[in-house]
Motif scaffolding. Structure first.
Motif, PDB file in Angstrom:
ATOM      1  N   GLY A  88     -74.029  56.713  31.617  1.00  0.00           N
ATOM      2  CA  GLY A  88     -72.761  56.403  32.056  1.00  0.00           C
ATOM      3  C   GLY A  88     -71.956  57.712  32.426  1.00  0.00           C
ATOM      4  O   GLY A  88     -71.440  57.874  33.519  1.00  0.00           O
ATOM      5  N   GLU A  89     -71.920  58.592  31.713  1.00  0.00           N
ATOM      6  CA  GLU A  89     -71.160  59.823  31.707  1.00  0.00           C
ATOM      7  C   GLU A  89     -71.925  60.548  32.933  1.00  0.00           C
ATOM      8  O   GLU A  89     -71.385  61.237  33.867  1.00  0.00           O
ATOM      9  CB  GLU A  89     -71.000  60.534  30.687  1.00  0.00           C
ATOM     10  CG  GLU A  89     -69.972  59.827  29.711  1.00  0.00           C
ATOM     11  CD  GLU A  89     -69.588  60.696  28.234  1.00  0.00           C
ATOM     12  OE1 GLU A  89     -70.336  61.492  28.019  1.00  0.00           O
ATOM     13  OE2 GLU A  89     -69.114  59.992  27.729  1.00  0.00           O
ATOM     14  N   GLN A  92     -73.547  58.015  35.878  1.00  0.00           N
ATOM     15  CA  GLN A  92     -72.830  56.880  36.184  1.00  0.00           C
ATOM     16  C   GLN A  92     -73.727  55.645  36.231  1.00  0.00           C
ATOM     17  O   GLN A  92     -73.559  54.719  37.222  1.00  0.00           O
ATOM     18  CB  GLN A  92     -71.908  56.908  37.781  1.00  0.00           C
ATOM     19  CG  GLN A  92     -71.018  57.953  37.511  1.00  0.00           C
ATOM     20  CD  GLN A  92     -71.720  59.524  37.922  1.00  0.00           C
ATOM     21  OE1 GLN A  92     -72.661  59.714  38.595  1.00  0.00           O
ATOM     22  NE2 GLN A  92     -71.536  60.310  36.935  1.00  0.00           N
ATOM     23  N   GLY A 130     -73.308  53.649  39.625  1.00  0.00           N
ATOM     24  CA  GLY A 130     -71.844  53.613  40.416  1.00  0.00           C
ATOM     25  C   GLY A 130     -71.716  55.041  41.240  1.00  0.00           C
ATOM     26  O   GLY A 130     -72.653  55.822  41.277  1.00  0.00           O
ATOM     27  N   SER A 132     -71.577  58.691  42.606  1.00  0.00           N
ATOM     28  CA  SER A 132     -71.755  59.612  41.957  1.00  0.00           C
ATOM     29  C   SER A 132     -70.760  60.571  41.630  1.00  0.00           C
ATOM     30  O   SER A 132     -69.512  60.622  42.519  1.00  0.00           O
ATOM     31  CB  SER A 132     -72.752  60.531  42.929  1.00  0.00           C
ATOM     32  OG  SER A 132     -72.949  61.947  42.507  1.00  0.00           O
ATOM     33  N   ASP A 135     -69.996  64.901  35.498  1.00  0.00           N
ATOM     34  CA  ASP A 135     -70.156  64.620  33.988  1.00  0.00           C
ATOM     35  C   ASP A 135     -68.867  64.952  33.402  1.00  0.00           C
ATOM     36  O   ASP A 135     -68.457  66.098  33.544  1.00  0.00           O
ATOM     37  CB  ASP A 135     -71.359  65.252  33.347  1.00  0.00           C
ATOM     38  CG  ASP A 135     -71.400  64.943  31.683  1.00  0.00           C
ATOM     39  OD1 ASP A 135     -70.433  64.249  31.256  1.00  0.00           O
ATOM     40  OD2 ASP A 135     -72.521  65.185  31.337  1.00  0.00           O
ATOM     41  N   GLY A 194     -73.501  54.592  44.987  1.00  0.00           N
ATOM     42  CA  GLY A 194     -73.874  53.816  44.100  1.00  0.00           C
ATOM     43  C   GLY A 194     -74.788  52.515  44.611  1.00  0.00           C
ATOM     44  O   GLY A 194     -74.856  52.225  45.816  1.00  0.00           O
ATOM     45  N   PRO A 203     -72.704  47.725  38.829  1.00  0.00           N
ATOM     46  CA  PRO A 203     -71.739  48.638  38.076  1.00  0.00           C
ATOM     47  C   PRO A 203     -70.367  48.160  37.765  1.00  0.00           C
ATOM     48  O   PRO A 203     -69.578  47.347  38.450  1.00  0.00           O
ATOM     49  CB  PRO A 203     -71.518  49.808  39.151  1.00  0.00           C
ATOM     50  CG  PRO A 203     -72.780  49.721  40.058  1.00  0.00           C
ATOM     51  CD  PRO A 203     -72.967  48.439  40.284  1.00  0.00           C
TER      52      PRO A 203
END
Length: 205
Positions: A88-89, A92, A130, A132, A135, A194, A203
């Motif tokens: 996720g980090e 996404q 999701g 872009s 990070d 996304g 997402p």
């Protein structure tokens, strides 16, 4: 041999790929991490329905990686939870349940203050991505490519040990995720805004 298809923009990105030297960590497929050997990292082969996997490219230095990273306190020692958080980090990405593949034995322990440790590898469905974004931990803003697992190994520079790891991931994904054993070989960049990848989950859903 079929021709690998990709856009001119992706060709320009791949022309800047720089492979890291291989670390030589022994691959322990299907073996549980021994008691007392700390798990310090978890990385994942994240599969689309057509058998391709999510591969991240840092456009600033050309380094390619799979999603994943170090376990944090909030992961409570769970490599699957760490993979979901890191995916996720970094990308996404929203993933399905993670399946354990094995681990790399790091005798030198560069991720553990010079003490031996395990670096776990897992496989999961890539449900969706999701918009872009960088990070939040590193500030790196990756380009997100879907590529066939064998090509991912080539981009990563992992050689024969990487191919063995990719085969383990594909075998698991064929069995549990229903993906084809022979992946689509088109290289595709996921859209900046996304998209859904595996049907059924979006997402944030």
């Amino acid at each position: 041999m079929s021709r690998i298809e990709f856009s001119a923009e992706i060709a320009e990105l791949l022309g800047r790929v720089r492979r890291r030297p291989t670390a030589g960590w022994p691959w322990r497929p299907d073996e549980p991490v021994p008691p007392g050997l700390p798990v310090k990292q978890s990385w994942g082969w994240l599969f689309a329905p057509d058998g391709r996997v999510l591969t991240l490219v840092n456009p600033k230095d050309g380094i390619v990686s799979l999603p994943g990273g170090s376990l944090e306190p909030e992961d409570a020692g769970d490599p699957g939870r760490a993979l979901a958080r890191e995916a996720g980090e970094e990308a996404q990405a929203l993933i399905g349940p993670a399946y354990y593949l094995g681990y790399l034995y790091d005798r030198v322990g560069s991720a553990n203050g010079g003490n031996e440790c395990a670096r776990v590898r897992m496989a999961a469905a890539l449900r969706a991505v999701g918009p872009s974004a960088p990070d939040p931990a590193s500030g790196r803003h990756y380009r997100r490519l879907l590529v066939a697992p064998g090509l991912a190994v080539e981009l990563l520079g992992w050689g024969a040990p990487g191919l063995r790891q990719a085969r383990a991931a594909v075998t698991t994904a064929v069995r549990w995720l229903g993906v084809p054993a022979a992946a689509n070989e088109t290289i595709e960049e996921l859209p900046d805004d996304g998209c859904e990848v595996f049907p059924g989950v979006t997402p944030g859903g």
